[in-house]
Design a protein around this motif. Structure first.
Motif, PDB file in Angstrom:
ATOM      1  N   ASN A 207       0.841  -1.186   0.000  1.00 62.67           N
ATOM      2  CA  ASN A 207       0.000   0.000   0.000  1.00 62.67           C
ATOM      3  C   ASN A 207       0.883   1.245   0.000  1.00 62.67           C
ATOM      4  O   ASN A 207       1.503   1.583   1.017  1.00 62.67           O
ATOM      5  N   PRO A 208       0.951   1.955  -1.124  1.00 64.44           N
ATOM      6  CA  PRO A 208       1.837   3.130  -1.189  1.00 64.44           C
ATOM      7  C   PRO A 208       1.455   4.218  -0.183  1.00 64.44           C
ATOM      8  O   PRO A 208       2.286   5.058   0.168  1.00 64.44           O
ATOM      9  N   LYS A 209       0.223   4.231   0.311  1.00 65.08           N
ATOM     10  CA  LYS A 209      -0.227   5.272   1.230  1.00 65.08           C
ATOM     11  C   LYS A 209       0.062   4.931   2.692  1.00 65.08           C
ATOM     12  O   LYS A 209      -0.196   5.723   3.586  1.00 65.08           O
ATOM     13  N   ALA A 210       0.585   3.732   2.903  1.00 67.90           N
ATOM     14  CA  ALA A 210       0.884   3.332   4.285  1.00 67.90           C
ATOM     15  C   ALA A 210       2.011   4.201   4.849  1.00 67.90           C
ATOM     16  O   ALA A 210       2.883   4.691   4.115  1.00 67.90           O
ATOM     17  N   LYS A 211       1.995   4.383   6.169  1.00 69.52           N
ATOM     18  CA  LYS A 211       2.955   5.289   6.814  1.00 69.52           C
ATOM     19  C   LYS A 211       4.394   4.856   6.592  1.00 69.52           C
ATOM     20  O   LYS A 211       5.283   5.685   6.345  1.00 69.52           O
ATOM     21  N   TYR A 212       4.638   3.576   6.702  1.00 64.67           N
ATOM     22  CA  TYR A 212       6.017   3.087   6.556  1.00 64.67           C
ATOM     23  C   TYR A 212       6.193   2.276   5.264  1.00 64.67           C
ATOM     24  O   TYR A 212       6.902   1.273   5.228  1.00 64.67           O
ATOM     25  N   HIS A 213       5.520   2.757   4.229  1.00 65.57           N
ATOM     26  CA  HIS A 213       5.584   2.013   2.956  1.00 65.57           C
ATOM     27  C   HIS A 213       6.988   2.052   2.355  1.00 65.57           C
ATOM     28  O   HIS A 213       7.639   3.097   2.320  1.00 65.57           O
ATOM     29  N   LYS A 214       7.418   0.885   1.911  1.00 63.61           N
ATOM     30  CA  LYS A 214       8.666   0.784   1.158  1.00 63.61           C
ATOM     31  C   LYS A 214       8.347   0.111  -0.174  1.00 63.61           C
ATOM     32  O   LYS A 214       7.767  -0.974  -0.192  1.00 63.61           O
TER      33      LYS A 214
END
Length: 584
Positions: A521-528
């Motif tokens: 999920n690109p919108k996640a806080k810790y997205h990599k």
């Protein structure tokens, strides 16, 4: 008390609507009641629509069943056979009629004719007077039929020579008239349905797909018996698309029993008559439809929704088997492109996701032939070429039919000779038009700038389910592809080789490698973002470039390699000729 059986017969379709059969059965039951006999329902034999003039009833009808049961003993000797008159049993020539009558009597039947109250058995036939009466009755029955047949043949021949419409009371279902002296007029609502069928055919729809659409939208049936039909059957649009009555043509046929024995539709007599009926389809639409039918003849269509736009064009690069499309209502890939031999368990060829193969291959085809697929001018020229080639093929088939008919007349058919000459001129003119059109098309560019909008639109309807507009556009896209592409060899997630109809050199298309959509999920806080994966080596692409890959022969359907059949007018001359030739 002896057993009683009855035999009733009528010859023509018109008599089936009347009281002929009921009258004969009621008369037999009345005789039995008066004489004290019982007539069981299982002992009532009926020949409906069978001729006694040509012996059809005695050869394959209910009368032949009576004869067989006499021989086997199922019908006992001394059984009474009730008939209305001897001409219900036979109208054959005298020698054959008398032999049939004697076989029934010698077999043990007692024949009773209700019209004159006569009884025919061994005793009465040994009486000279009764014998002569039977001979005269049998002879008269055949002579009446022969006289009526000759009179009706002469009448119909006279009207055919005059191109008269008065003797022929039936016509295609989209026409009507008040009586036989009035001209035919068009039923607008049915003519519109006919035109819609041809338009859908020209757009790429097959007979089954058109029938399905007609039933779904509740189109009226356009046949003469439309009110009796419960709907469109799968072959009905195809029959309509071959019926030249839509062009106003009429082809007379002899529909005697002898003619039907040689051909199920009867024998062609004379040349087709133009402008006999009001025209409801233009030559241009007819030719586009015929060209479309020929273009679709690459394979039988099993994909009712036209999702497989490569139907009949795409084959497995490893074994040459057709590529089937397995649609998926859910999931990322929309469909899977499968080798048909793998589906049946014969091979282990790879399967490929349609959402990766379709846009890549279509993009390559559009890039090569955008003028044929993306512009009205080029598309129209391509359709015109197909239509002209189809018209030439049909003219040649018609000329061949006339040549065969001329052979039967031993060269005496002056009108047929003149029509053959006329057809030759028309074929020459069409061939000249074809040559000029090809020259004009060769001057048009084939590598114009790629139309991104057209591809985007095509892809937008490629996977849309349950939508008639999308279905029609997919059908049109498939038709256009068949005009440009000859064969596509698919090596899953590796290579596609496209052979075009106008180019001896195939085009190589590198296909995307197999990859699943990322679940991150690109919108996640810790997205990599996921690490990019190296693209695997494309072994078949490398082998082809090194000229070490041999393409298999595609296993194309042979369903459309059969001989072309003449496009005949399905016409029934109101049954009058049949009725009197049978002489019921």
């Amino acid at each position: 008390m002896p057993r009683v059986i009855s035999y009733a017969r009528f010859s023509s379709r018109k008599q089936a609507k009347g009281l002929s059969l009921a009258r004969q059965i009621e008369a037999a039951e009345k005789w039995c009641k008066e004489k004290g006999y019982t007539l069981e329902s299982g002992d009532q034999y009926k020949d409906e629509g069978r001729s006694a003039f040509n012996g059809d009833n005695a050869a394959v009808g209910a009368l032949s069943v009576i004869q067989a049961k006499l021989v086997s003993g199922e019908i006992e000797k001394g059984t009474i056979l009730i008939v209305e008159a001897l001409d219900r049993v036979t109208r054959l020539p005298l020698s054959d009629a008398f032999a049939l009558m004697m076989s029934l009597v010698k077999g043990g039947l007692v024949v009773v004719t209700l019209s004159d109250g006569k009884v025919w058995n061994n005793e009465t036939l040994n009486d000279l007077g009764s014998f002569m009466m039977s001979i005269v009755t049998l002879y008269r029955g055949h002579q009446e039929s022969e006289f009526k047949s000759g009179r009706l043949r002469a009448t119909f021949n006279m009207h055919r020579k005059r191109s008269s419409q008065e003797a022929f009371g039936s016509a295609p279902g989209w026409l009507k008239r008040e009586d036989k002296t009035e001209p035919w007029t068009v039923k607008p609502e049915l003519a519109a349905v006919v035109q819609r069928v041809f338009e859908l055919s020209a757009a790429g729809f097959g007979s089954k797909a058109i029938a399905h659409k007609a039933n779904a939208e509740k189109w009226p049936v356009v046949t003469r018996n439309g009110k009796e039909e419960k709907g469109w059957h799968a072959q009905m649009p195809g029959q309509l698309l071959r019926n030249r009555a839509v062009l106003g043509e009429m082809q007379h046929r002899i529909r005697t029993h002898e003619a039907h024995a040689k051909h199920w539709q009867g024998l062609i007599t004379g040349a087709p008559i133009e402008n006999y009926y009001p025209r409801v389809v233009s030559d241009e639409l007819w030719n586009r439809s015929r060209a479309s039918v020929r273009s679709r003849a690459v394979a039988k269509r099993r994909d009712a929704h036209y999702y497989n736009v490569f139907s009949g064009l795409m084959y497995c690069g490893l074994c040459g088997a057709p590529i089937h499309r397995k649609s998926e209502r859910t999931g990322h890939s929309h469909a899977q492109l499968q080798c048909s031999d793998k589906v049946s368990g014969k091979t282990t060829c790879k399967t490929m996701a349609a959402n990766l193969a379709d846009p890549t291959i279509l993009d390559a085809i559009y890039g090569y032939a955008i003028a044929a697929l993306g512009t009205d001018e080029r598309d129209g020229a391509s359709a015109d070429l197909d239509a002209l080639e189809t018209a030439i093929a049909e003219k040649r088939a018609e000329a061949a039919n006339i040549a065969r008919a001329l052979g039967q007349t031993k060269g005496k058919g002056h009108a047929l000779i003149q029509l053959t000459i006329k057809l030759e001129y028309e074929i020459d003119e069409l061939q000249q038009q074809l040559l000029e059109l090809k020259e004009e098309q060769s001057l048009q560019p084939t590598g114009t700038v790629f139309d991104e909008r057209f591809v985007t639109e095509a892809m937008s309807f490629l996977y849309v389910p349950d939508d008639e507009t999308a279905k029609e556009k997919r059908a049109e896209l498939h038709l256009k592809l068949t005009r440009v592409v000859e064969t596509i060899w698919l090596f899953a997630y590796d290579l596609a080789v496209i052979k075009y109809k106008d180019n001896p050199f195939p085009q190589l298309v590198s296909l995307p490698h197999k990859q699943l959509p990322s679940r991150a999920n690109p919108k996640a806080k810790y997205h990599k973002p996921p690490k990019p994966k190296p693209e695997p080596e494309k072994a078949f692409f490398v082998a082809y470039m090194a000229q070490k890959l041999e393409l298999p022969e595609p296993r194309k359907s042979a369903a459309f390699t059969k001989k072309a059949k003449p496009l005949i007018l399905e016409h029934d001359e109101d049954g009058e000729e049949d009725e009197y030739l049978d002489a019921a």
